[in-house]
Design an enzyme around this catalytic site. Structure first.
Site, mmCIF file in Angstrom:
data_model
loop_
_atom_site.group_PDB
_atom_site.id
_atom_site.type_symbol
_atom_site.label_atom_id
_atom_site.label_comp_id
_atom_site.label_asym_id
_atom_site.label_seq_id
_atom_site.Cartn_x
_atom_site.Cartn_y
_atom_site.Cartn_z
ATOM 1 N N SER A 81 4.932 -8.526 -21.511
ATOM 2 C CA SER A 81 5.567 -9.832 -21.343
ATOM 3 C C SER A 81 6.791 -9.770 -20.445
ATOM 4 O O SER A 81 7.517 -8.772 -20.410
ATOM 5 C CB SER A 81 5.973 -10.400 -22.711
ATOM 6 O OG SER A 81 4.843 -10.612 -23.525
ATOM 7 N N GLU A 196 -6.038 -4.290 -29.832
ATOM 8 C CA GLU A 196 -4.808 -4.693 -30.508
ATOM 9 C C GLU A 196 -5.075 -5.750 -31.572
ATOM 10 O O GLU A 196 -4.432 -5.776 -32.619
ATOM 11 C CB GLU A 196 -3.811 -5.232 -29.475
ATOM 12 C CG GLU A 196 -2.456 -5.584 -30.052
ATOM 13 C CD GLU A 196 -1.476 -6.033 -28.983
ATOM 14 O OE1 GLU A 196 -0.346 -6.415 -29.349
ATOM 15 O OE2 GLU A 196 -1.836 -6.014 -27.786
ATOM 16 N N THR A 328 -0.864 -15.747 -28.667
ATOM 17 C CA THR A 328 -0.560 -16.746 -29.677
ATOM 18 C C THR A 328 -1.833 -17.283 -30.326
ATOM 19 O O THR A 328 -2.946 -17.090 -29.823
ATOM 20 C CB THR A 328 0.207 -17.923 -29.058
ATOM 21 O OG1 THR A 328 -0.656 -18.567 -28.092
ATOM 22 C CG2 THR A 328 1.480 -17.450 -28.378
ATOM 23 N N GLU A 330 -2.798 -20.233 -30.303
ATOM 24 C CA GLU A 330 -3.444 -21.149 -29.355
ATOM 25 C C GLU A 330 -4.320 -20.381 -28.370
ATOM 26 O O GLU A 330 -5.438 -20.815 -28.046
ATOM 27 C CB GLU A 330 -2.379 -21.953 -28.602
ATOM 28 C CG GLU A 330 -1.615 -22.955 -29.461
ATOM 29 C CD GLU A 330 -0.543 -22.312 -30.332
ATOM 30 O OE1 GLU A 330 -0.029 -23.000 -31.229
ATOM 31 O OE2 GLU A 330 -0.218 -21.117 -30.111
#
Length: 346
Positions: A81, A196, A328, A330
């Site tokens: 990130s 992951e 996330t 979403e």
């Protein structure tokens, strides 16, 4: 100690420090460890780096890193990130440019877990700025002690130092640190993300919510309000029955992935289903705990009045980040819709 006993990488091949056990046994171990609140041993090195290096790494990388991961001697942080690239990970701007026998890395990463204590970074960087977004990224292994790396702490909502900002100021690494094919890093990262998200590799084990449910059941049996045990309150009984049922559903999702791995199948959207379900259930269980404990729920560990040693307060705060890491909720729903259901992109 887990590494010494071979319990970190039970399902790895023996030549890489594993025991060649079936994935379902690794899952059973994770379950039993979670039930007894023992260390499960999940780490970025074990859950992500090792499996991806087995698939895409060079023979030298396999010899160099896999035995040390299996023994527990080294760990990694995820340098994915950036301030402008979170859920839209293909927007990363950190660059790794070739210079003779080296790559020179410049850029910034954020929310990098444990970067201040681990030995290596698992870095995604742009190696072709002119290529389409998904086709100019490469993966690297970076020694975190390399000159030019600066790590700054980010304190999370629990008051813990887990996350960090990491700055790369013309960091020079040998070309041998490239993992897999140059400019194919995005596709290697997709594989890494599947690992992951998989509950079989212990990052989001559904089994971790079971001790919390047990705590709440015991609390409801022992605690009285208005002269009656909480366990007799229909609202409390129904909430506990609901999260226990949800937990059993989550276990079946985890075992489905173990079965797929044993058959040599790739758990792609299935891993997203399991990750989404497990992390949102953790939030649900924490919220049920807050409801049952009432005004005592938000009391933190250390308070003499905190029921269950303040574990519900900790679980409630920690469960928020679990629905963000590895994509996330979403993002997981988008993956399930597109890859699982065949729906068009929104």
């Amino acid at each position: 100690k887990l590494g010494e006993k071979g319990w970190l990488t039970m399902s790895w091949p023996k030549e890489f420090g594993g025991q060649a056990r079936p994935p379902v046994e690794q899952l059973i171990f994770a379950e039993e460890a979670s039930y007894h609140r023992a260390p499960v041993g999940g780490s970025i090195a074990v859950a992500i780096v090792g499996p991806v290096v087995m698939i895409y790494g060079s023979e030298e990388q396999k010899r160099e890193y896999l035995p040390r991961i299996a023994s527990g001697d080294i760990d990694f942080c995820l340098c994915y990130s950036e301030p402008g690239a979170g859920s839209d990970l293909a927007a990363i701007q950190t660059r790794a440019m070739e210079d003779g026998d080296y790559y020179v890395i410049s850029g910034q990463k954020i929310f990098t877990s444990l970067a201040h204590v681990v030995e290596y970074g698992w870095l995604a960087a742009r190696t072709d700025p002119e290529a389409p977004r998904h086709k100019g990224i490469s993966l690297f292994i970076v020694d975190m002690k390399t000159q030019g790396i600066t790590v700054r702490p980010l304190i999370d909502m629990l008051g813990d130092h887990t996350f960090n900002e990491v700055f790369f100021d013309e960091v020079r690494i040998p070309k041998g640190c490239l993992v897999g094919e140059k400019n194919r890093g995005w596709y290697h990262m997709v594989t890494a993300l599947d690992f992951e998200r998989s509950p079989n590799f212990m990052f989001f084990p559904i089994s971790s919510v079971f001790p919390v449910i047990q705590d709440l059941i015991q609390f409801a049996k022992e605690t009285k309000r208005n002269g009656e045990p909480l366990a007799k309150d229909p609202l409390v009984r129904h909430k506990l029955a609901e999260v226990y049922t949800d937990f059993e559903v989550g276990r079946m999702l985890a075992y489905r992935i173990a079965w797929m791995l044993e058959k040599g199948l790739i758990a792609n959207y299935e891993a997203s289903i399991a990750k989404l379900y497990a992390t949102e259930l953790a939030q649900k269980v924490a919220n049920v705990g807050m409801t049952i404990l009432g005004l005592y729920g938000p009391l933190a560990p250390g308070s003499r009045w905190a029921p269950l040693r303040g574990r519900i307060e900790r679980n409630c705060l920690f469960s928020v980040s679990a629905t963000i890491g590895a994509g996330t909720s979403e993002i997981q729903r988008n993956i399930i819709a597109i890859r699982g259901l065949g729906l068009p992109r929104g």
